[in-house]
Design an enzyme around this catalytic site. Structure first.
Site, PDB file in Angstrom:
ATOM      1  N   ASP A  13       0.766  -1.257   0.000  1.00  0.00           N
ATOM      2  CA  ASP A  13       0.000   0.000   0.000  1.00  0.00           C
ATOM      3  C   ASP A  13       0.797   1.307   0.000  1.00  0.00           C
ATOM      4  OD1 ASP A  13      -1.988  -1.902   0.324  1.00  0.00           O
ATOM      5  OD2 ASP A  13      -2.425  -1.378   2.385  1.00  0.00           O
ATOM      6  N   LYS A  75      -6.871  -4.772  -2.767  1.00  0.00           N
ATOM      7  CA  LYS A  75      -7.508  -5.293  -1.560  1.00  0.00           C
ATOM      8  C   LYS A  75      -8.349  -4.193  -0.924  1.00  0.00           C
ATOM      9  CE  LYS A  75      -3.671  -4.352   1.628  1.00  0.00           C
ATOM     10  NZ  LYS A  75      -4.324  -3.462   2.570  1.00  0.00           N
ATOM     11  N   CYS A 108      -1.915  -1.866   7.952  1.00  0.00           N
ATOM     12  CA  CYS A 108      -1.911  -2.887   6.902  1.00  0.00           C
ATOM     13  C   CYS A 108      -0.674  -3.787   6.952  1.00  0.00           C
ATOM     14  CB  CYS A 108      -2.064  -2.234   5.534  1.00  0.00           C
ATOM     15  SG  CYS A 108      -3.665  -1.385   5.349  1.00  0.00           S
TER      16      CYS A 108
END
Length: 179
Positions: A13, A75, A108
């Protein structure tokens, strides 16, 4: 000890505005690009995650360029392991250890790493290739994951561990990445 044959890299990310406002973002992104280039040089499997890119934006251009030829896995859960395509890619890679990098360390990166540990994988967090908006959240996540069985390494430490020998064909090129 890390080995090229049993190790892969996960990039979590590194997207949009968030990537530019994490602690020491310029150094962090520079290190992460070096890590990706080194992983490619060593022919490690690389998995690339993007969290809700429609809302958060795409991966930063410097990293997208380094990841060329690899497609991101989208995701929506904080853990990459909540996305079946990611879990399938993890299993297909046939490695037992994952170097984990990305943002944010305490969200995350933390949740993905914890679930990988729970799946039986070894996890090594690359400390200078993870970041959060605050240093305290990054440090908290690294400490908590270490207590749960993850290892903490650095870009140089993992690179030299994977190369093992200065006579290696990849040594000079890898060395040029970190100098």
């Amino acid at each position: 000890m890390l080995t090229k044959e049993k190790t892969g890299l996960i990039v979590v990310d590194v997207q949009g505005k968030l990537a530019t406002i994490v602690d020491d973002s310029e150094r962090y992104i520079t290190n992460l690009v070096k890590l990706v280039k080194a992983a490619k040089l060593l022919e490690l499997p690389i998995l690339w995650l993007e969290q809700n890119p429609e809302k958060l934006g795409k991966t930063v251009p410097e990293l997208t360029d380094a990841l060329a030829s690899i497609s991101p896995i989208t995701k929506y859960t904080f853990s990459g392991c909540g996305e079946p395509a990611f879990v399938e890619a993890v299993k297909k890679a046939k490695v037992n250890t994952w170097l984990v990098s990305g943002i944010e360390t305490h969200i995350c990166v933390y949740q993905t790493s914890l679930e990988l540990l729970n799946m039986g994988y070894m996890v090594e967090l690359v400390s200078d290739c993870v970041s959060s908006r605050t240093v305290s959240n990054k440090e908290l996540a690294l400490a908590k994951l270490a207590r749960k069985g993850a290892e903490v390494t650095s870009l140089e430490m993992c690179l030299f561990e994977l190369i093992r020998d200065c006579r290696s064909d990849q040594f000079k090129e890898a060395l040029s990445l970190i100098k």
